[in-house]
Design a protein around this motif. Structure first.
Motif, PDB file in Angstrom:
ATOM      1  N   ASP A  61       0.834  -1.203   0.000  1.00 16.20           N
ATOM      2  CA  ASP A  61       0.000   0.000   0.000  1.00 16.20           C
ATOM      3  C   ASP A  61       0.868   1.252   0.000  1.00 16.20           C
ATOM      4  O   ASP A  61       2.067   1.199   0.250  1.00 16.20           O
ATOM      5  N   GLU A  62       0.242   2.396  -0.265  1.00 14.22           N
ATOM      6  CA  GLU A  62       0.936   3.674  -0.182  1.00 14.22           C
ATOM      7  C   GLU A  62       1.645   3.782   1.165  1.00 14.22           C
ATOM      8  O   GLU A  62       1.058   3.501   2.205  1.00 14.22           O
ATOM      9  N   SER A  63       2.915   4.212   1.140  1.00 10.31           N
ATOM     10  CA  SER A  63       3.706   4.198   2.371  1.00 10.31           C
ATOM     11  C   SER A  63       4.563   5.449   2.496  1.00 10.31           C
ATOM     12  O   SER A  63       5.120   5.952   1.511  1.00 10.31           O
ATOM     13  N   ASN A  64       4.685   5.930   3.740  1.00 14.55           N
ATOM     14  CA  ASN A  64       5.518   7.073   4.082  1.00 14.55           C
ATOM     15  C   ASN A  64       6.444   6.649   5.219  1.00 14.55           C
ATOM     16  O   ASN A  64       5.971   6.194   6.259  1.00 14.55           O
ATOM     17  N   VAL A  65       7.748   6.805   5.036  1.00 16.65           N
ATOM     18  CA  VAL A  65       8.682   6.289   6.040  1.00 16.65           C
ATOM     19  C   VAL A  65       9.805   7.266   6.330  1.00 16.65           C
ATOM     20  O   VAL A  65      10.216   8.062   5.490  1.00 16.65           O
ATOM     21  N   GLY A  66      10.306   7.186   7.559  1.00 15.06           N
ATOM     22  CA  GLY A  66      11.407   7.988   8.071  1.00 15.06           C
ATOM     23  C   GLY A  66      11.399   7.823   9.578  1.00 15.06           C
ATOM     24  O   GLY A  66      10.772   6.890  10.108  1.00 15.06           O
ATOM     25  N   LEU A  67      12.081   8.688  10.312  1.00 14.00           N
ATOM     26  CA  LEU A  67      11.927   8.677  11.768  1.00 14.00           C
ATOM     27  C   LEU A  67      10.443   8.815  12.093  1.00 14.00           C
ATOM     28  O   LEU A  67       9.899   8.091  12.927  1.00 14.00           O
ATOM     29  N   PHE A  68       9.781   9.764  11.424  1.00 13.06           N
ATOM     30  CA  PHE A  68       8.328   9.897  11.438  1.00 13.06           C
ATOM     31  C   PHE A  68       7.793   9.422  10.097  1.00 13.06           C
ATOM     32  O   PHE A  68       8.462   9.582   9.069  1.00 13.06           O
ATOM     33  N   SER A  69       6.597   8.876  10.106  1.00  9.84           N
ATOM     34  CA  SER A  69       5.977   8.519   8.829  1.00  9.84           C
ATOM     35  C   SER A  69       5.519   9.779   8.119  1.00  9.84           C
ATOM     36  O   SER A  69       5.921  10.075   6.993  1.00  9.84           O
ATOM     37  N   THR A  70       4.670  10.548   8.788  1.00  9.83           N
ATOM     38  CA  THR A  70       4.094  11.780   8.256  1.00  9.83           C
ATOM     39  C   THR A  70       3.935  12.764   9.404  1.00  9.83           C
ATOM     40  O   THR A  70       3.744  12.361  10.548  1.00  9.83           O
ATOM     41  N   LEU A  71       4.006  14.052   9.093  1.00  7.42           N
ATOM     42  CA  LEU A  71       3.743  15.096  10.076  1.00  7.42           C
ATOM     43  C   LEU A  71       2.498  15.869   9.655  1.00  7.42           C
ATOM     44  O   LEU A  71       2.377  16.262   8.488  1.00  7.42           O
ATOM     45  N   LEU A  72       1.600  16.087  10.617  1.00  6.65           N
ATOM     46  CA  LEU A  72       0.457  16.947  10.336  1.00  6.65           C
ATOM     47  C   LEU A  72       0.916  18.405  10.265  1.00  6.65           C
ATOM     48  O   LEU A  72       2.008  18.751  10.734  1.00  6.65           O
ATOM     49  N   SER A  73       0.085  19.258   9.705  1.00  7.18           N
ATOM     50  CA  SER A  73       0.464  20.655   9.507  1.00  7.18           C
ATOM     51  C   SER A  73       0.596  21.420  10.818  1.00  7.18           C
ATOM     52  O   SER A  73       1.054  22.563  10.823  1.00  7.18           O
ATOM     53  N   THR A  74       0.223  20.825  11.936  1.00  3.84           N
ATOM     54  CA  THR A  74       0.401  21.451  13.254  1.00  3.84           C
ATOM     55  C   THR A  74       1.696  21.022  13.936  1.00  3.84           C
ATOM     56  O   THR A  74       2.022  21.523  15.013  1.00  3.84           O
ATOM     57  N   ALA A  75       2.442  20.117  13.344  1.00  5.59           N
ATOM     58  CA  ALA A  75       3.595  19.501  14.006  1.00  5.59           C
ATOM     59  C   ALA A  75       4.857  20.338  13.849  1.00  5.59           C
ATOM     60  O   ALA A  75       5.022  21.107  12.890  1.00  5.59           O
ATOM     61  N   LYS A  76       5.750  20.156  14.806  1.00  8.16           N
ATOM     62  CA  LYS A  76       7.088  20.741  14.721  1.00  8.16           C
ATOM     63  C   LYS A  76       8.104  19.707  15.184  1.00  8.16           C
ATOM     64  O   LYS A  76       7.930  19.072  16.220  1.00  8.16           O
ATOM     65  N   VAL A  77       9.163  19.543  14.393  1.00  8.09           N
ATOM     66  CA  VAL A  77      10.279  18.675  14.767  1.00  8.09           C
ATOM     67  C   VAL A  77      11.539  19.516  14.676  1.00  8.09           C
ATOM     68  O   VAL A  77      11.816  20.137  13.638  1.00  8.09           O
ATOM     69  N   SER A  78      12.314  19.565  15.749  1.00  2.67           N
ATOM     70  CA  SER A  78      13.500  20.413  15.774  1.00  2.67           C
ATOM     71  C   SER A  78      14.622  19.740  16.549  1.00  2.67           C
ATOM     72  O   SER A  78      14.398  18.852  17.377  1.00  2.67           O
ATOM     73  N   GLY A  79      15.844  20.180  16.266  1.00  2.00           N
ATOM     74  CA  GLY A  79      16.998  19.772  17.060  1.00  2.00           C
ATOM     75  C   GLY A  79      17.308  18.294  17.045  1.00  2.00           C
ATOM     76  O   GLY A  79      17.880  17.772  17.996  1.00  2.00           O
ATOM     77  N   VAL A  80      16.990  17.595  15.945  1.00  2.00           N
ATOM     78  CA  VAL A  80      17.249  16.156  15.848  1.00  2.00           C
ATOM     79  C   VAL A  80      18.422  15.924  14.899  1.00  2.00           C
ATOM     80  O   VAL A  80      18.443  16.432  13.780  1.00  2.00           O
ATOM     81  N   LYS A  81      19.385  15.130  15.346  1.00  3.93           N
ATOM     82  CA  LYS A  81      20.504  14.726  14.504  1.00  3.93           C
ATOM     83  C   LYS A  81      20.395  13.235  14.222  1.00  3.93           C
ATOM     84  O   LYS A  81      20.492  12.420  15.145  1.00  3.93           O
ATOM     85  N   LEU A  82      20.197  12.879  12.977  1.00  2.00           N
ATOM     86  CA  LEU A  82      20.154  11.470  12.587  1.00  2.00           C
ATOM     87  C   LEU A  82      21.497  11.097  11.971  1.00  2.00           C
ATOM     88  O   LEU A  82      21.937  11.739  11.004  1.00  2.00           O
TER      89      LEU A  82
END
Length: 375
Positions: free
Chosen positions: A156-177
């Motif tokens: 099926d349709e798939s989204n992958v990463g540390l997060f799959s998907t972020l909603l438009s209200t989300a914030k991700v900061s200060g992460v080092k992968l």
């Protein structure tokens, strides 16, 4: 309340411990005054009780915290990060809540990372996609691995990463992968990025806001392939479909994006950015490779594959290789900064390294440099 250890002056402690029955009676520290003459000892007792209560009130996936901006949920281990991902999968999107990393996280022993949030189409999983504020506080997440079995691509349709998907209200900061290894294939649309596979627009998320990915870095490799559908692969973000800010991010990631019979997108920061999206102060160091079968379209850029909105003060030093399209078309869809600029796109102060090359790969797999296009 049990006193497990203390190192106070005996006379002060004897006075301060008189607070304990009051705290028990009040079911907390609110309204309980410190003992005169033993103020520091009293405050120490109250603080210890408050910390213990916060930890006991936090969901099991956190070390402590209440989820407020002043007292965020705390993650300190790989197990807690994994349990946090599971909690989003199960329907807690953390809208209005705050989560922080309080230590570096090693995911090397996690054979296949389960992205934070449902991996399917965003529109069908809005209640299972992260919507809150996640701050890595500069900590490193090492060894994130997502690999599909050669004989078992995503159905099926798939989204992958540390997060799959972020909603438009989300914030991700200060992460080092560091040491990212994403190598996935699917039978339908696949979006892959180090931080997240997809970022929803307001129209999809049915919420006002602007998703933010700020001050994040990714190193390693991100690869996605499909044979019968579209593919979007980025070092930081697979796709930012609209109403987003990607700022102060660095990618040192080898990006590979391949589609058999549909469009393939690839970019060092994002493969595609939609309307009302800003890419600001970002840098790409990794090489980008995007290929399709002869005759089909692709978009490949050192910063963004297809740029639709605004971009300022970005730089790329990686090579961009495109293949199995006509060489004459390469300049229209590939560039060392951006692959293509849509009519609404604008920007200033974008740069690329003089040694970076735009390369064309023929059907034999042989690649040669062609005239560089910056877009």
């Amino acid at each position: 309340i049990d006193v497990t250890d203390q190192n106070e002056t005996p006379a002060y402690w004897k006075e301060a411990e008189k607070l304990i029955p009051e705290i028990i009676s009040a079911n907390g520290t609110e309204g309980v005054d410190s003992v005169s003459g033993a103020t520091y000892s009293s405050e120490g007792i109250k603080k210890a009780v408050e910390n213990a209560l916060a930890k006991s009130a936090a969901p099991e996936c956190f070390e402590g915290g209440s989820g407020s901006a002043e007292d965020p949920f705390v993650i300190k281990s790989a197990a807690q990060l994994s349990d946090f991902a599971k909690s989003v999968d199960e329907g807690e999107n953390y809208l209005g809540r705050y989560i922080v990393l309080d230590d570096d996280i090693d995911l090397s022993d996690t054979e296949n990372w389960n992205p934070i949030g449902a991996e399917g189409a965003a529109a069908k999983n809005l209640d299972k996609i992260f919507a809150g504020d996640f701050n890595g506080r500069g900590h490193t997440v090492k060894g994130l691995t997502i690999v599909t079995d050669e004989n078992s691509p995503y159905a099926d349709e798939s989204n992958v990463g540390l997060f799959s998907t972020l909603l438009s209200t989300a914030k991700v900061s200060g992460v080092k992968l560091e040491g990212v290894n994403i190598k996935v294939a699917g039978e339908k649309v696949v979006r892959a990025g180090g931080i997240t596979g997809d970022v929803t627009s307001n129209a999809v998320s049915k919420a006002e806001g602007r998703a933010v990915i700020d001050n994040c870095s990714v190193s390693g490799s991100v690869s996605a392939e499909t044979d019968a559908a579209m593919v979007m692969t980025g070092g930081v973000v697979g796709r930012a479909s609209g109403n987003a800010i990607l700022s102060n991010c660095i990618s040192d990631t080898a990006v590979y994006s391949s589609a058999g019979s549909k469009i393939a997108y690839g970019g060092g920061i994002a493969s595609m950015t939609g309307n009302d999206t800003y890419v600001l102060n970002c840098a790409n160091k990794g090489d980008i490779t995007v290929v399709t079968k002869s005759g089909f379209s692709l978009y490949a850029g050192g910063v963004v594959g297809m740029m639709t909105s605004e971009q300022y003060n970005c730089i790329s030093s990686g090579n961009v290789t495109v293949g199995t399209i006509a060489q004459a078309d390469a300049a229209n869809c590939a560039g060392i900064i951006n692959g293509a600029l849509m009519p609404a796109a604008s920007g200033k102060y974008d740069y690329y390294a003089s040694g970076a090359e735009l390369r064309y790969m023929d059907e034999s797999g042989s690649a040669s440099a062609i005239e560089a296009v910056s877009h």
